[in-house]
Scaffold this motif. Structure first.
Motif, PDB file in Angstrom:
ATOM      1  N   GLY A  66      -6.881  -2.513 -11.033  1.00  0.00           N
ATOM      2  CA  GLY A  66      -7.208  -1.154 -10.643  1.00  0.00           C
ATOM      3  C   GLY A  66      -6.034  -0.356 -10.148  1.00  0.00           C
ATOM      4  N   SER A  67      -4.862  -0.947 -10.053  1.00  0.00           N
ATOM      5  CA  SER A  67      -3.697  -0.234  -9.555  1.00  0.00           C
ATOM      6  C   SER A  67      -3.089   0.632 -10.647  1.00  0.00           C
ATOM      7  CB  SER A  67      -2.664  -1.223  -9.020  1.00  0.00           C
ATOM      8  OG  SER A  67      -2.148  -2.004 -10.074  1.00  0.00           O
ATOM      9  N   LEU A  68      -2.084   1.409 -10.260  1.00  0.00           N
ATOM     10  CA  LEU A  68      -1.468   2.324 -11.203  1.00  0.00           C
ATOM     11  C   LEU A  68      -0.734   1.589 -12.312  1.00  0.00           C
ATOM     12  CD1 LEU A  68      -0.917   5.299 -11.858  1.00  0.00           C
ATOM     13  CD2 LEU A  68       1.145   5.148 -10.443  1.00  0.00           C
ATOM     14  N   LEU A  69      -0.089   0.484 -11.998  1.00  0.00           N
ATOM     15  CA  LEU A  69       0.680  -0.285 -12.971  1.00  0.00           C
ATOM     16  C   LEU A  69       0.017  -1.619 -13.286  1.00  0.00           C
ATOM     17  CD1 LEU A  69       4.307   0.362 -11.662  1.00  0.00           C
ATOM     18  CD2 LEU A  69       3.077   1.562 -13.466  1.00  0.00           C
ATOM     19  N   GLY A  70      -1.245  -1.740 -12.994  1.00  0.00           N
ATOM     20  CA  GLY A  70      -1.942  -2.993 -13.256  1.00  0.00           C
ATOM     21  C   GLY A  70      -2.172  -3.225 -14.742  1.00  0.00           C
ATOM     22  N   ASP A  71      -2.372  -4.475 -15.111  1.00  0.00           N
ATOM     23  CA  ASP A  71      -2.634  -4.853 -16.504  1.00  0.00           C
ATOM     24  C   ASP A  71      -4.107  -4.615 -16.805  1.00  0.00           C
ATOM     25  OD1 ASP A  71      -2.640  -5.823 -19.023  1.00  0.00           O
ATOM     26  OD2 ASP A  71      -1.959  -7.850 -18.531  1.00  0.00           O
ATOM     27  N   ARG A  72      -4.374  -3.621 -17.616  1.00  0.00           N
ATOM     28  CA  ARG A  72      -5.751  -3.249 -17.909  1.00  0.00           C
ATOM     29  C   ARG A  72      -6.184  -3.690 -19.296  1.00  0.00           C
ATOM     30  NH1 ARG A  72      -6.262   2.840 -15.240  1.00  0.00           N
ATOM     31  NH2 ARG A  72      -5.373   2.276 -13.210  1.00  0.00           N
ATOM     32  N   MET A  75      -9.400  -8.951 -20.876  1.00  0.00           N
ATOM     33  CA  MET A  75      -9.102 -10.342 -20.549  1.00  0.00           C
ATOM     34  C   MET A  75     -10.338 -11.178 -20.288  1.00  0.00           C
ATOM     35  SD  MET A  75      -5.827  -9.976 -17.995  1.00  0.00           S
ATOM     36  CE  MET A  75      -4.321  -9.143 -18.518  1.00  0.00           C
ATOM     37  N   GLN A  76     -11.441 -10.550 -19.936  1.00  0.00           N
ATOM     38  CA  GLN A  76     -12.613 -11.308 -19.544  1.00  0.00           C
ATOM     39  C   GLN A  76     -13.838 -10.798 -20.272  1.00  0.00           C
ATOM     40  OE1 GLN A  76     -12.631 -10.711 -15.326  1.00  0.00           O
ATOM     41  NE2 GLN A  76     -13.288  -8.584 -15.438  1.00  0.00           N
ATOM     42  N   ARG A  77     -14.897 -11.552 -20.130  1.00  0.00           N
ATOM     43  CA  ARG A  77     -16.126 -11.245 -20.846  1.00  0.00           C
ATOM     44  C   ARG A  77     -16.661  -9.878 -20.432  1.00  0.00           C
ATOM     45  NH1 ARG A  77     -21.448 -15.196 -20.959  1.00  0.00           N
ATOM     46  NH2 ARG A  77     -22.598 -14.065 -22.575  1.00  0.00           N
ATOM     47  N   GLY A  78     -17.031  -9.086 -21.435  1.00  0.00           N
ATOM     48  CA  GLY A  78     -17.545  -7.746 -21.187  1.00  0.00           C
ATOM     49  C   GLY A  78     -16.501  -6.661 -21.304  1.00  0.00           C
ATOM     50  N   ASP A  79     -15.218  -7.017 -21.340  1.00  0.00           N
ATOM     51  CA  ASP A  79     -14.165  -6.017 -21.507  1.00  0.00           C
ATOM     52  C   ASP A  79     -14.153  -5.480 -22.936  1.00  0.00           C
ATOM     53  OD1 ASP A  79     -13.508  -6.364 -18.895  1.00  0.00           O
ATOM     54  OD2 ASP A  79     -11.707  -7.556 -19.265  1.00  0.00           O
ATOM     55  N   ILE A  80     -13.623  -4.279 -23.088  1.00  0.00           N
ATOM     56  CA  ILE A  80     -13.582  -3.600 -24.385  1.00  0.00           C
ATOM     57  C   ILE A  80     -12.138  -3.382 -24.795  1.00  0.00           C
ATOM     58  CG2 ILE A  80     -14.227  -1.506 -25.640  1.00  0.00           C
ATOM     59  CD1 ILE A  80     -16.592  -1.200 -23.780  1.00  0.00           C
ATOM     60  N   LEU A  81     -11.832  -3.639 -26.065  1.00  0.00           N
ATOM     61  CA  LEU A  81     -10.524  -3.363 -26.632  1.00  0.00           C
ATOM     62  C   LEU A  81     -10.694  -2.721 -28.001  1.00  0.00           C
ATOM     63  CD1 LEU A  81      -8.863  -6.535 -28.132  1.00  0.00           C
ATOM     64  CD2 LEU A  81     -11.251  -6.482 -27.493  1.00  0.00           C
ATOM     65  N   THR A  82      -9.610  -2.151 -28.507  1.00  0.00           N
ATOM     66  CA  THR A  82      -9.626  -1.453 -29.795  1.00  0.00           C
ATOM     67  C   THR A  82      -9.034  -2.345 -30.869  1.00  0.00           C
ATOM     68  OG1 THR A  82      -9.400   0.685 -28.689  1.00  0.00           O
ATOM     69  CG2 THR A  82      -8.894   0.601 -31.041  1.00  0.00           C
ATOM     70  N   VAL A  83      -9.758  -2.489 -31.969  1.00  0.00           N
ATOM     71  CA  VAL A  83      -9.287  -3.252 -33.127  1.00  0.00           C
ATOM     72  C   VAL A  83      -8.789  -2.259 -34.172  1.00  0.00           C
ATOM     73  CG1 VAL A  83      -9.907  -4.892 -34.924  1.00  0.00           C
ATOM     74  CG2 VAL A  83     -10.908  -5.114 -32.649  1.00  0.00           C
ATOM     75  N   VAL A  84      -7.539  -2.421 -34.568  1.00  0.00           N
ATOM     76  CA  VAL A  84      -6.922  -1.547 -35.559  1.00  0.00           C
ATOM     77  C   VAL A  84      -6.905  -2.282 -36.898  1.00  0.00           C
ATOM     78  CG1 VAL A  84      -4.878  -0.223 -36.188  1.00  0.00           C
ATOM     79  CG2 VAL A  84      -5.496  -0.489 -33.777  1.00  0.00           C
ATOM     80  N   ILE A 198      -2.741  -8.964 -27.400  1.00  0.00           N
ATOM     81  CA  ILE A 198      -3.271  -7.628 -27.124  1.00  0.00           C
ATOM     82  C   ILE A 198      -2.144  -6.769 -26.553  1.00  0.00           C
ATOM     83  CG2 ILE A 198      -5.013  -6.317 -25.877  1.00  0.00           C
ATOM     84  CD1 ILE A 198      -6.718  -8.835 -25.759  1.00  0.00           C
ATOM     85  N   SER A 199      -1.935  -5.595 -27.121  1.00  0.00           N
ATOM     86  CA  SER A 199      -0.840  -4.725 -26.702  1.00  0.00           C
ATOM     87  C   SER A 199      -1.148  -4.081 -25.355  1.00  0.00           C
ATOM     88  CB  SER A 199      -0.592  -3.645 -27.759  1.00  0.00           C
ATOM     89  OG  SER A 199      -1.700  -2.764 -27.834  1.00  0.00           O
ATOM     90  N   ARG A 200      -0.141  -3.410 -24.802  1.00  0.00           N
ATOM     91  CA  ARG A 200      -0.313  -2.719 -23.523  1.00  0.00           C
ATOM     92  C   ARG A 200      -1.279  -1.549 -23.647  1.00  0.00           C
ATOM     93  NH1 ARG A 200       1.067  -4.884 -18.822  1.00  0.00           N
ATOM     94  NH2 ARG A 200       1.405  -2.773 -18.008  1.00  0.00           N
ATOM     95  N   GLN A 201      -1.469  -1.065 -24.868  1.00  0.00           N
ATOM     96  CA  GLN A 201      -2.446   0.007 -25.103  1.00  0.00           C
ATOM     97  C   GLN A 201      -3.853  -0.544 -25.298  1.00  0.00           C
ATOM     98  OE1 GLN A 201       0.507  -0.213 -26.826  1.00  0.00           O
ATOM     99  NE2 GLN A 201       1.528   1.331 -25.550  1.00  0.00           N
ATOM    100  N   ASN A 202      -4.023  -1.828 -25.034  1.00  0.00           N
ATOM    101  CA  ASN A 202      -5.321  -2.496 -25.176  1.00  0.00           C
ATOM    102  C   ASN A 202      -5.812  -2.428 -26.624  1.00  0.00           C
ATOM    103  OD1 ASN A 202      -7.444  -4.017 -24.066  1.00  0.00           O
ATOM    104  ND2 ASN A 202      -8.726  -2.205 -23.841  1.00  0.00           N
TER     105      ASN A 202
END
Length: 241
Positions: A66-72, A75-84, A198-202
């Protein structure tokens, strides 16, 4: 007879399901109860909690998500990422073969202790043992094959982490449906990814997804016209000629 009746009932049930969409647009797949929603509702294993100081909780530069520079990244169940998905494949194969073969064999018995001459007397008129066997054979074959394939697909879809395997690999699943008039386009993607890919842009590209299953199709009036009828499909499978 029983198999024919079962097949008839199956065709009738499928046809009845499609008859419900006559005169109206195809309905979306319900979101309630699917695997993606279940992964978001059911929490995963509890994460390891490290003690923090009150000053760290107020800082913008902590390592928490949740921090400004945290890794978002997911990583865990329920998280969402973009598939290109950017597929641009082409293949061309051309084969040509040719074979020629010819053979000729002659076997004659002109003199063998006078036996051919004695046999000639007993043979029908015009027959002779001088040219006992004369065989000629010729064969030729040619073959040509040509395969040309070109596929191009550029898509982006949001996927959900539905499970975290014991070795840390993430299992993802994503779906997308777009309805235009009476045609519904469907995009499905499943597979396994490593968190470090997974890239930094998720985001993650399709070529980093193991056991990737990507489906892009649709259902509706246009798709129905493009597909052969059930009877024709059954005949194509059953008829051997």
């Amino acid at each position: 007879m029983k198999k024919v009746a079962t097949l008839t009932l199956l065709i009738a049930a499928t046809a009845c399901g499609r008859l419900e969409e006559v005169g109206r647009a195809p309905s979306f797949t319900p979101l309630e109860g699917n695997q993606e929603q279940h992964a978001m509702l059911v929490p995963g294993l509890p994460a390891e909690i490290t003690p923090t100081r009150p000053a760290d909780q107020a800082s913008l530069w902590t390592g928490s998500r949740g921090s400004l520079l945290g890794d978002r990244r997911a990583m865990q169940r329920g998280d969402i990422l973009t598939v290109v998905i950017e597929i641009d494949d082409s293949a061309e194969i051309s084969n040509s073969t040719a074979r020629n073969r010819s053979g000729s064999e002659n076997l004659g018995i002109n003199g063998l202790f006078g036996i051919p001459q004695r046999l000639d007397e007993r043979l029908p008129a015009g027959a002779s043992m001088a040219d006992a066997i004369n065989t000629t054979s010729t064969s030729a074959s040619a073959g040509t094959g040509n395969v040309r394939r070109n596929e191009k697909l550029e898509l982006r879809v949001a996927a959900t982490i539905v499970d975290v395997l014991p070795n840390g690999v993430l299992s993802l699943q994503g779906s997308q449906e777009v309805r235009v008039n009476f045609e519904l386009r469907e995009l499905l993607v499943t597979g396994f990814v490593r968190p470090e890919d997974i890239s930094r842009q998720n985001e993650i590209t399709y070529d980093k997804i193991a056991s990737a299953r990507i489906s892009y199709g649709g259902r509706g009036q246009i798709t129905d016209v493009q597909q052969p009828r059930y009877g024709q499909q059954i005949l194509d499978i059953v008829v051997p000629f």
